[in-house]
Motif scaffolding. Structure first.
Motif, short mmCIF file in Angstrom:
data_model
loop_
_atom_site.label_atom_id
_atom_site.label_comp_id
_atom_site.label_asym_id
_atom_site.label_seq_id
_atom_site.Cartn_x
_atom_site.Cartn_y
_atom_site.Cartn_z
N UNK A 178 -1.07 1.08 -3.54
CA UNK A 178 0.19 1.69 -3.40
C UNK A 178 1.81 0.51 -4.35
N UNK A 179 2.12 0.71 -4.95
CA UNK A 179 3.42 0.08 -5.72
C UNK A 179 4.31 -0.36 -5.06
N UNK A 180 4.90 -1.48 -4.63
CA UNK A 180 6.43 -1.57 -3.86
C UNK A 180 7.26 -1.54 -4.76
N UNK A 181 8.44 -1.12 -5.38
CA UNK A 181 8.98 -1.54 -6.60
C UNK A 181 10.99 -0.97 -6.12
N UNK A 182 11.21 -1.85 -5.82
CA UNK A 182 12.62 -1.23 -4.92
C UNK A 182 13.90 -0.86 -5.87
N UNK A 183 13.24 -1.40 -6.90
CA UNK A 183 14.52 -1.04 -8.05
C UNK A 183 14.04 -0.07 -8.97
N UNK A 189 5.34 -4.78 -10.05
CA UNK A 189 6.03 -4.59 -8.15
C UNK A 189 6.06 -5.73 -7.60
N UNK A 190 7.25 -5.26 -6.66
CA UNK A 190 7.51 -6.89 -5.78
C UNK A 190 6.49 -7.32 -5.12
N UNK A 191 5.27 -6.00 -4.25
CA UNK A 191 4.65 -6.54 -3.67
C UNK A 191 3.92 -5.10 -4.18
N UNK A 269 3.66 -5.52 5.41
CA UNK A 269 4.07 -4.29 5.45
C UNK A 269 3.03 -3.05 4.70
N UNK A 270 3.08 -3.73 3.67
CA UNK A 270 2.49 -2.44 2.66
C UNK A 270 0.98 -2.55 2.63
N UNK A 271 0.31 -4.30 3.12
CA UNK A 271 -1.09 -4.38 3.91
C UNK A 271 -1.09 -2.87 4.44
N UNK A 274 -1.47 0.65 3.00
CA UNK A 274 -2.66 -0.19 2.46
C UNK A 274 -4.15 0.48 3.92
N UNK A 275 -4.20 -0.07 5.08
CA UNK A 275 -5.42 -0.22 5.20
C UNK A 275 -5.28 0.79 6.50
N UNK A 276 -4.03 1.64 6.54
CA UNK A 276 -4.01 3.35 7.37
C UNK A 276 -4.30 3.89 6.28
#
Lengths: 280, 103
Positions: A178-183, A189-191, A269-271, A274-276
């Motif tokens: 999972x890659x969080x990129x708000x831009x 990634x931001x994370x 949040x993203x961990x 990913x676990x789910x």
């Protein structure tokens, strides 16, 4: 860019001889996406650029000894599209495909990316979650021991990355990147989070790996999260509680992609997401 | 640009790196005055306005259609991700590539 002598050795021995001869005045170049940018910025000013491009035996992607062996000169695009990579882990193919744009992925290589060691890169996160190992010209190194600091690895001078070895994940395991990129969608990634999980017949977790990118000076394994869930049959609350532990495992810094505090919270949040994805 | 058919960024490739390769820029896409079906589709479907991004859009879309002659919309958007446009909002670009894919 400074003026430089360009060398295109046709054998590993020739490449290593050139790098040894020119020492700190030389840089090895694979695809060139990192080296060229650093040279254009004046951060790298090598008198000699030693291109590894002709070392075609290092481009091979194959299965050997029950593991996936990814050649150090394979491009990220080749790895993204490789049926062998996809069969081993669709999440790994996805992590390669998450990098930048097609143009970058057509040029950038696995070995070059690992040697560059930017903590916000995508492939190292999933490779860490898959217990990958780096094969260099002189030794094998667990990827977990490979990254030392921002843009710093354990590689010695003139030591080159030949391949990365990825053992097959446990049968029946699930993996996600999972890659969080708000831009923008082509950004670092931001994370980001990579996770691999397997459960026994009665639902207990028998295997769990969680890795994060852009969450510190290097990509990391979230061992506290893994240990909190190992052997358990987690409910949703257990996954949330375990994910919260990641806040103390990460050490992000402020940059254009987010403040340290924001990244720390997004890591949680993203961990959890990913676990789910791999356990629910 | 295309280097031996692969889509690459010219700004990341000093000339010496492509020694011996076949390099195609936007100037090499059309055959003289004869536009490719993709170029024609950009005209017919509103794939450009100011034209600043258009050379890159055409070269990238040429590479896409060579690799995948009939891409889904999601595949078009994923492949073309690196080609930014400030004018069209991308709908005309996707429509043009879609139209060219069917020819």
């Amino acid at each position: 860019m400074n003026a430089f002598d360009f060398h295109a050795p046709t054998s590993v021995a020739e490449a290593q001889e050139l790098l040894a001869r020119h020492g700190a005045d030389a840089v090895a170049m694979a695809g060139g996406t990192s080296v060229v940018v650093l040279m254009k910025q004046g951060l790298l000013r090598p008198a000699h650029v030693v291109s590894l491009r002709a070392l075609s035996e290092w481009r091979r992607v194959e299965r050997t000894d029950g593991a996936l062996r990814l050649g150090g000169l394979a491009t990220l695009r080749e790895l993204e599209r490789s049926p062998l990579v996809r069969q081993t882990s669709a999440a790994l193919a996805s992590a390669f495909g998450a990098v930048a744009t097609v143009r970058i992925r057509n040029q950038a290589t696995l070995g070059g990316a690992l040697a560059h060691a930017d903590p916000a890169q995508d492939p190292p996160v999933m490779l860490l979650a898959l217990d990958a190992e780096v094969e260099t010209t002189s030794r094998r190194i667990r990827l977990a021991d490979f990254f030392v600091d921002v843009l710093a690895t354990i590689l010695e001078s003139a030591e080159l990355i030949v391949a990365a070895r990825v053992p097959s994940p446990p049968p029946g395991s699930r993996s996600i990147y999972l890659k969080f990129l708000p831009r923008t969608d082509d950004d670092y990634a931001t994370v980001s989070v990579g996770a691999v999980a397997a459960r026994s017949q009665d639902g207990r977790i028998t295997h769990l790996r969680v890795a994060l990118g852009a969450a510190g000076p290097t990509a990391i394994r979230a061992r506290a999260v893994e240990n909190a869930l190992a052997g358990s049959r987690p409910r949703a609350k257990d996954l949330a509680d375990a994910a919260a532990l990641v806040r103390d495992e990460v050490d992000p810094f402020d940059d254009l992609r987010g403040t340290a505090a924001y990244k720390r919270e997004m890591a949680r949040v993203w961990t959890e997401r990913a676990l789910r994805a791999v356990l629910v | 640009m295309l280097v031996d058919g692969a889509l690459l960024s010219a700004c990341l490739l000093p000339a010496v790196f492509v020694d011996g390769a076949s390099v195609t820029t936007i100037e090499g896409i059309a055959a003289g005055e004869r536009l490719t079906p993709l170029q024609q589709a950009f005209i017919e479907r509103g794939g450009f306005q100011c034209g600043i991004c258009t050379p890159g859009q055409i070269v990238a879309a040429t590479a896409l259609l060579a690799e995948k002659p009939r891409p889904e919309h999601e595949e078009i958007r994923a492949f073309m991700k690196g080609n930014l446009c400030r004018c069209t909002g991308y709908e005309g670009i996707v429509a043009a590539i879609d139209a060219a894919a069917e020819r």
